[in-house]
Design a protein around this motif. Structure first.
Motif, mmCIF file in Angstrom:
data_model
loop_
_atom_site.group_PDB
_atom_site.id
_atom_site.type_symbol
_atom_site.label_atom_id
_atom_site.label_comp_id
_atom_site.label_asym_id
_atom_site.label_seq_id
_atom_site.Cartn_x
_atom_site.Cartn_y
_atom_site.Cartn_z
ATOM 1 N N ALA A 30 27.565 -33.362 86.913
ATOM 2 C CA ALA A 30 27.192 -32.227 86.065
ATOM 3 C C ALA A 30 27.833 -32.274 84.649
ATOM 4 N N ALA A 31 29.236 -32.645 84.669
ATOM 5 C CA ALA A 31 30.038 -32.500 83.506
ATOM 6 C C ALA A 31 29.207 -33.669 82.355
ATOM 7 N N GLU A 32 29.150 -34.705 82.985
ATOM 8 C CA GLU A 32 28.525 -35.611 82.325
ATOM 9 C C GLU A 32 27.146 -35.507 81.748
ATOM 10 N N ALA A 33 26.465 -34.784 82.552
ATOM 11 C CA ALA A 33 24.950 -34.458 82.180
ATOM 12 C C ALA A 33 24.795 -33.157 80.977
ATOM 13 N N SER A 34 26.230 -32.500 80.976
ATOM 14 C CA SER A 34 25.986 -31.200 80.234
ATOM 15 C C SER A 34 25.773 -31.479 78.784
ATOM 16 N N THR A 35 26.145 -32.539 78.208
ATOM 17 C CA THR A 35 25.914 -32.928 76.878
ATOM 18 C C THR A 35 24.581 -33.692 76.729
ATOM 19 N N GLU A 36 23.760 -33.935 77.541
ATOM 20 C CA GLU A 36 22.668 -34.736 77.267
ATOM 21 C C GLU A 36 21.982 -34.607 76.070
ATOM 22 N N GLY A 37 21.674 -35.425 75.239
ATOM 23 C CA GLY A 37 20.875 -35.189 74.193
ATOM 24 C C GLY A 37 21.787 -34.936 72.843
ATOM 25 N N ALA A 38 23.270 -34.848 72.977
ATOM 26 C CA ALA A 38 24.003 -34.673 71.904
ATOM 27 C C ALA A 38 23.780 -35.854 70.819
ATOM 28 N N LYS A 39 24.252 -35.478 69.648
ATOM 29 C CA LYS A 39 24.133 -36.427 68.574
ATOM 30 C C LYS A 39 25.550 -36.121 67.730
ATOM 31 N N PRO A 40 26.564 -36.389 68.127
ATOM 32 C CA PRO A 40 27.914 -36.270 67.336
ATOM 33 C C PRO A 40 27.619 -36.461 65.852
ATOM 34 N N LEU A 41 28.220 -35.730 64.938
ATOM 35 C CA LEU A 41 28.376 -36.283 63.692
ATOM 36 C C LEU A 41 29.553 -37.041 63.225
ATOM 37 N N SER A 42 29.821 -37.377 61.959
ATOM 38 C CA SER A 42 30.608 -38.407 61.710
ATOM 39 C C SER A 42 32.304 -38.099 62.254
ATOM 40 N N GLN A 43 32.575 -36.644 62.355
ATOM 41 C CA GLN A 43 33.846 -36.406 62.767
ATOM 42 C C GLN A 43 33.996 -35.408 63.998
ATOM 43 N N ASN A 44 32.932 -35.341 64.606
ATOM 44 C CA ASN A 44 33.115 -34.426 65.841
ATOM 45 C C ASN A 44 32.540 -35.018 67.054
ATOM 46 N N GLY A 45 32.900 -36.541 67.374
ATOM 47 C CA GLY A 45 32.675 -36.953 68.574
ATOM 48 C C GLY A 45 33.526 -36.559 69.721
ATOM 49 N N TYR A 46 34.619 -36.067 69.458
ATOM 50 C CA TYR A 46 35.579 -35.440 70.310
ATOM 51 C C TYR A 46 34.994 -34.432 71.050
ATOM 52 N N LYS A 47 34.037 -33.587 70.607
ATOM 53 C CA LYS A 47 33.385 -32.589 71.390
ATOM 54 C C LYS A 47 32.729 -33.065 72.693
ATOM 55 N N VAL A 48 32.196 -34.114 72.772
ATOM 56 C CA VAL A 48 31.566 -34.688 74.184
ATOM 57 C C VAL A 48 32.534 -34.774 75.117
ATOM 58 N N PRO A 49 33.730 -35.544 75.047
ATOM 59 C CA PRO A 49 34.515 -35.508 76.282
ATOM 60 C C PRO A 49 35.323 -34.105 76.396
ATOM 61 N N ARG B 176 21.989 -24.059 76.773
ATOM 62 C CA ARG B 176 21.744 -24.056 78.229
ATOM 63 C C ARG B 176 21.671 -25.517 78.424
ATOM 64 N N ALA B 177 22.630 -25.865 79.349
ATOM 65 C CA ALA B 177 22.762 -27.219 79.689
ATOM 66 C C ALA B 177 22.068 -27.539 81.018
ATOM 67 N N LYS B 178 20.726 -27.627 80.878
ATOM 68 C CA LYS B 178 19.966 -27.632 81.916
ATOM 69 C C LYS B 178 20.246 -28.799 82.827
ATOM 70 N N ALA B 179 20.511 -30.072 82.285
ATOM 71 C CA ALA B 179 20.876 -31.162 83.029
ATOM 72 C C ALA B 179 21.816 -31.176 83.959
ATOM 73 N N ALA B 180 23.162 -30.318 83.392
ATOM 74 C CA ALA B 180 24.139 -30.030 84.303
ATOM 75 C C ALA B 180 23.791 -29.058 85.232
ATOM 76 N N GLU B 181 22.996 -28.051 85.130
ATOM 77 C CA GLU B 181 22.377 -27.043 86.297
ATOM 78 C C GLU B 181 21.554 -27.881 87.301
ATOM 79 N N ASP B 182 20.870 -28.934 86.845
ATOM 80 C CA ASP B 182 20.021 -29.745 87.827
ATOM 81 C C ASP B 182 20.866 -30.476 88.436
ATOM 82 N N ALA B 183 22.131 -31.018 88.020
ATOM 83 C CA ALA B 183 23.008 -31.850 88.744
ATOM 84 C C ALA B 183 23.585 -31.183 89.966
ATOM 85 N N LEU B 184 23.769 -29.752 89.528
ATOM 86 C CA LEU B 184 24.453 -28.793 90.661
ATOM 87 C C LEU B 184 23.607 -28.338 91.573
ATOM 88 N N ARG B 185 22.658 -28.240 91.106
ATOM 89 C CA ARG B 185 21.498 -27.380 92.131
ATOM 90 C C ARG B 185 21.187 -28.213 93.482
#
Ligand SMILES: Cc1cc2nc3c(=O)[nH]c(=O)nc-3n(C[C@H](O)[C@H](O)[C@H](O)COP(=O)(O)OP(=O)(O)OC[C@H]3O[C@@H](n4cnc5c(N)ncnc54)[C@H](O)[C@@H]3O)c2cc1C
Ligand code: SF4
Length: 345
Positions: free
Chosen positions: A297-316, A276-285
């Protein structure tokens, strides 16, 4: 495949008793068998007993009441979800998610209960020769500095970094679905789906949900809500033929005079549970669905993300999916899902 006992109980009580007798790993329930039999063929799971739920009457029922909501028996197939006129009209995101799953053949057999309880796709987990943490070993081979973790989690990971593979789960979470769970001795409990899935750092690292030995999911109930009628599910996958999500988003909005009154944004393919991307919900509400609110909202959706060595692409990638989902919903109330035109980004 190891030899096993196959039993076809006629009632939920008989099924839960048979499962409880065997214990969690030694006796497994079977819906369509699309995941279970694969894991057994590969010696990932080696139960002595398989309890086939398909002959239990009542578990294949779909009921829709506009005032109450939608009830799905655990044995309803994914195709039935995809094709049900009431679901397509009133719960478009659910039909979209169903249509994005695997192939027609798998959707015809795979069930709602099995889809929620399917095991992770992490390729270390699926390799019978590798005993990682999730299989009771001492090491996670997809850990942050591993050379091969491009499909793993960017949110909520550790000590295992699986992503939850279900496409139905993020939508059902966005719609605040409630599960009925039956257990041995005639016990039954209702559980919000948000409390069903467990993070590897919180529950047992070898499990993905709270089910206890002998327990099965018997029903998924989606309460009637204005959120359901303005919803979408977008999924990005590597192979267009059939594939699990690299990232997906279930979004549902309730608006009032062009302003978002309530928002649900739930991500799939990026965390060990539907996230649940609560920060994105807050940005829309409280905001009109303007480009600036959508971008925030899009930027906020991955708040707290910690990409691993090979999966940083999942953020954008996730940002793009959230942005597109909001743009789809900004266009106005959704027409009924017609199949084929949604679901895949
Ligand atoms: C090639 C392929 C591609 C796929 N792609 C996707 C995809 O893109 N998105 C997606 O969401 N899924 C995907 N799937 C998964 C597919 O949707 C699942 O295999 C299917 O939904 C599982 O349903 P089933 O009824 O066959 O479950 P089963 O195989 O019968 O069961 C799966 C697991 O859940 C447990 N279980 C089953 N029913 C219950 C119940 N009622 N209560 C408690 N536990 C239960 C079983 O013990 C087992 O561990 C794919 C599968 C394959 C083989
Ligand atoms: S992410 Fe989980 S399933 Fe994959 S290797 Fe690590 S512990 Fe095993």
């Amino acid at each position: 495949m190891k030899a096993f006992e196959l039993i076809h109980p006629q009632t939920v009580a008989e099924a839960t008793r048979l499962l409880a007798e065997g214990g969690y790993d030694a006796a497994r329930p079977m819906g369509g068998g699309q995941d279970l039999l694969g894991t057994m063929k590969d010696y990932i799971l080696t139960p002595d007993r398989v309890v086939d739920l398909k002959r239990i009457p009542g578990l294949s029922r779909i009921a829709y009441d506009p005032a109450q909501g939608l009830s799905l028996g655990a044995l309803v197939t994914i195709t039935e979800v995809e094709e049900h006129p009431g679901i397509r009209r009133h719960f478009a995101a659910l039909a979209e998610a169903a249509s994005s799953i695997a192939s027609i053949q798998i959707r015809n057999v795979g069930t709602v209960g099995g889809n929620l309880c399917q095991r992770p796709r992490c390729w270390y987990y699926r390799n019978e020769h590798i005993v990682c943490l999730k299989k009771g070993g001492s090491k996670c081979y997809a850990a942050p500095d591993s050379a091969e973790n491009k499909y793993n989690a960017i949110l909520g990971g550790g000590p295992s970094y699986i992503v939850h593979p279900s496409d139905l789960a993020p939508v059902l979470m966005a719609f605040s679905a409630v599960l009925t769970i039956a257990g041995p001795g005639g016990k039954a409990r209702k559980l919000p789906i948000a409390e069903f899935f467990t993070l590897p750092g919180e529950g047992s690292v070898t499990r993905e949900n709270v089910l206890q030995p002998g327990e099965i999911v018997t029903e998924v109930f989606v309460p009637a809500s204005p959120l359901a009628s303005r919803s979408t599910y977008l999924k990005f996958r590597e192979k267009n033929s059939l594939d699990w999500a690299l990232s997906s988003v279930a979004m549902a909005l309730e608006t009032d005079g062009g302003v978002v009154r309530e928002a649900r944004v739930v991500l799939g393919g990026v965390a060990p549970i539907p996230w649940r991307a609560k920060a994105a919900e807050d940005a829309l509400r409280g905001q009109p669905l303007s480009e600036s609110a959508i971008r925030a909202a899009a930027e906020a959706s991955t708040e707290g993300a910690k990409p691993l060595s090979q999966n940083g692409y999942k953020v954008p990638l996730t940002h793009a999916l959230v942005r597109r989902a909001a743009q789809v919903l900004a266009a106005g109330p959704r027409p009924a899902f017609g199949g084929g035109e949604g679901g895949i980004a």
